[in-house]
Design a protein around this motif. Structure first.
Motif, PDB file in Angstrom:
ATOM      1  N   PRO A 231       0.804  -1.229   0.000  1.00  0.00           N
ATOM      2  CA  PRO A 231       0.000   0.000   0.000  1.00  0.00           C
ATOM      3  C   PRO A 231       0.839   1.283   0.000  1.00  0.00           C
ATOM      4  N   SER A 232       2.101   1.170   0.433  1.00  0.00           N
ATOM      5  CA  SER A 232       2.955   2.362   0.463  1.00  0.00           C
ATOM      6  C   SER A 232       3.616   2.640  -0.887  1.00  0.00           C
ATOM      7  N   ASN A 233       3.424   1.752  -1.859  1.00  0.00           N
ATOM      8  CA  ASN A 233       4.005   1.941  -3.189  1.00  0.00           C
ATOM      9  C   ASN A 233       3.287   3.087  -3.893  1.00  0.00           C
ATOM     10  N   THR A 234       4.041   4.130  -4.240  1.00  0.00           N
ATOM     11  CA  THR A 234       3.434   5.330  -4.839  1.00  0.00           C
ATOM     12  C   THR A 234       3.541   5.361  -6.351  1.00  0.00           C
ATOM     13  N   ALA A 235       4.147   4.349  -6.961  1.00  0.00           N
ATOM     14  CA  ALA A 235       4.351   4.356  -8.409  1.00  0.00           C
ATOM     15  C   ALA A 235       3.014   4.387  -9.140  1.00  0.00           C
ATOM     16  N   LEU A 236       2.932   5.177 -10.195  1.00  0.00           N
ATOM     17  CA  LEU A 236       1.702   5.243 -10.987  1.00  0.00           C
ATOM     18  C   LEU A 236       1.479   3.936 -11.752  1.00  0.00           C
ATOM     19  N   PHE A 237       2.524   3.457 -12.432  1.00  0.00           N
ATOM     20  CA  PHE A 237       2.408   2.241 -13.224  1.00  0.00           C
ATOM     21  C   PHE A 237       3.182   1.109 -12.553  1.00  0.00           C
ATOM     22  N   LEU A 238       2.542  -0.058 -12.463  1.00  0.00           N
ATOM     23  CA  LEU A 238       3.102  -1.194 -11.752  1.00  0.00           C
ATOM     24  C   LEU A 238       3.366  -2.366 -12.690  1.00  0.00           C
ATOM     25  N   GLY A 239       4.360  -3.179 -12.326  1.00  0.00           N
ATOM     26  CA  GLY A 239       4.618  -4.418 -13.031  1.00  0.00           C
ATOM     27  C   GLY A 239       3.717  -5.522 -12.506  1.00  0.00           C
ATOM     28  N   VAL A 240       3.822  -6.693 -13.091  1.00  0.00           N
ATOM     29  CA  VAL A 240       2.934  -7.792 -12.716  1.00  0.00           C
ATOM     30  C   VAL A 240       3.177  -8.257 -11.280  1.00  0.00           C
ATOM     31  N   ARG A 241       4.355  -7.975 -10.716  1.00  0.00           N
ATOM     32  CA  ARG A 241       4.648  -8.372  -9.339  1.00  0.00           C
ATOM     33  C   ARG A 241       4.389  -7.258  -8.334  1.00  0.00           C
ATOM     34  N   GLY A 242       3.837  -6.162  -8.809  1.00  0.00           N
ATOM     35  CA  GLY A 242       3.457  -5.088  -7.908  1.00  0.00           C
ATOM     36  C   GLY A 242       4.484  -4.005  -7.710  1.00  0.00           C
TER      37      GLY A 242
END
Length: 324
Positions: A231-242
């Motif tokens: 939940p703390s990941n702020t990236a706009l675009f994510l890979g398949v592993r999050g």
């Protein structure tokens, strides 16, 4: 001592060659690396490119001058090094890049007192044959966006992400590294702008249109929540592993979307950037505005796209004018 001429087709082993250099050279390289990263704010891959070139240069100097030290680096050494690179099969663009790296190093070494004079300005930059980039026509770009949209119709989170990626790239002309570096807070959907951190940590604001906004909306509501792990990941675009999306995945996405359009040139994210810039100019945008949108440091870089539009106009004239 390792030669300043790595075998053709083999990559220079930076760690090995640096370890074999005199201590004075190693210290200078460490300081130069800090200068590039901290003072000039260059990206990590750009710093690695500079260092690889300078390591090759210093290896050549060490093999040539023995214990004479860094002070023996003069214009004749620089020219002999480049001549060896040319003999080993280096292209014009590679020689131009290595010349720029050498001049950056000698200028820094002179300013910091490591060299009594700066030989860099006496080193001419090899001229380059600058080829025009391949670009999509407006209908081809529309076809690529449609192909991506059709893939997202079933609501698969990766397909939703890929559609948002190609729409944003084409709408804004941002670089792939800039796209992957976007955080959630960098998107303002109310005003439809992105806050982009470009080369040299320079910030700019780039607008995007309604199609990109719609694709982003679906990704944020239906796609991203299914891929995020932390939940703390702020990236706009994510890979398949999050995790944050990797540029390699973006290149595959663009390649697939453009490849679905018959007759379209094969291209990656930078091709969409070229296409966006060209079509902005063809639509009447002025060079200064396009320069600001793309984040070009100089107007000369942006002017390349005027040549693209002129060539396309010539082709249209040849096909359609009765007296062409």
């Amino acid at each position: 001592m390792t030669s300043g001429r790595p075998a053709r087709g083999r990559r220079l082993d930076l760690k090995q060659v640096r370890a074999e250099l005199p201590r004075e050279f190693g210290t200078a390289l460490d300081d130069f690396e800090r200068h590039l990263s901290a003072e000039r704010g260059l990206a990590a891959h750009t710093v690695r490119g500079y260092l690889a070139d300078v390591v090759s240069l210093l290896a050549h100097l060490a093999a040539l001058a023995g214990d004479a030290g860094l002070g023996a680096l003069d214009v004749s050494v620089l020219r002999e090094w480049l001549s060896g690179q040319h003999a080993a099969g280096a292209s014009r663009s590679t020689l131009a890049r290595r010349t720029a790296s050498a001049r950056a190093f000698t200028g820094w070494a002179f300013r910091t007192g490591l060299l009594p004079v700066d030989p860099g300005p006496r080193l001419s930059v090899p001229s380059q044959r600058r080829s025009l980039p391949a670009v999509l026509r407006a209908d081809q770009a529309e076809g690529a966006m449609s192909a991506s949209a059709s893939g997202a119709e079933q609501g698969d989170p990766v397909a939703l992400r890929d559609h948002a990626v190609v729409e944003v790239l084409y709408a804004t002309g941002v670089r792939v590294a800039e796209l992957c570096g976007l955080d959630m807070c960098d998107v303002d959907r109310e005003t439809r702008v992105l806050r982009v951190i470009g080369k040299g940590d320079k910030e700019r604001v780039v607008p995007f249109g309604a199609p990109a906004d719609a694709a982003l909306g679906r990704w944020l509501s239906d796609g991203r929540p299914k891929l995020v792990r932390d939940p703390s990941n702020t990236a706009l675009f994510l890979g398949v592993r999050g995790g944050r999306l990797n540029p390699r995945a973006v290149r595959r996405t663009v390649h697939d979307a453009v490849g679905a359009v018959g007759g379209a040139p094969d291209m990656g994210p930078h091709g969409l950037r070229h296409s966006a810039a060209t079509q902005l100019l063809e639509g009447g945008a002025d060079l200064r505005s396009v320069q600001e949108l793309l984040g070009h440091a100089t107007l000369a870089t942006t002017q390349l796209y005027t040549h693209v539009t002129v060539e396309r106009l010539k082709a249209i004239h040849d096909r359609t004018h009765p007296r062409s």
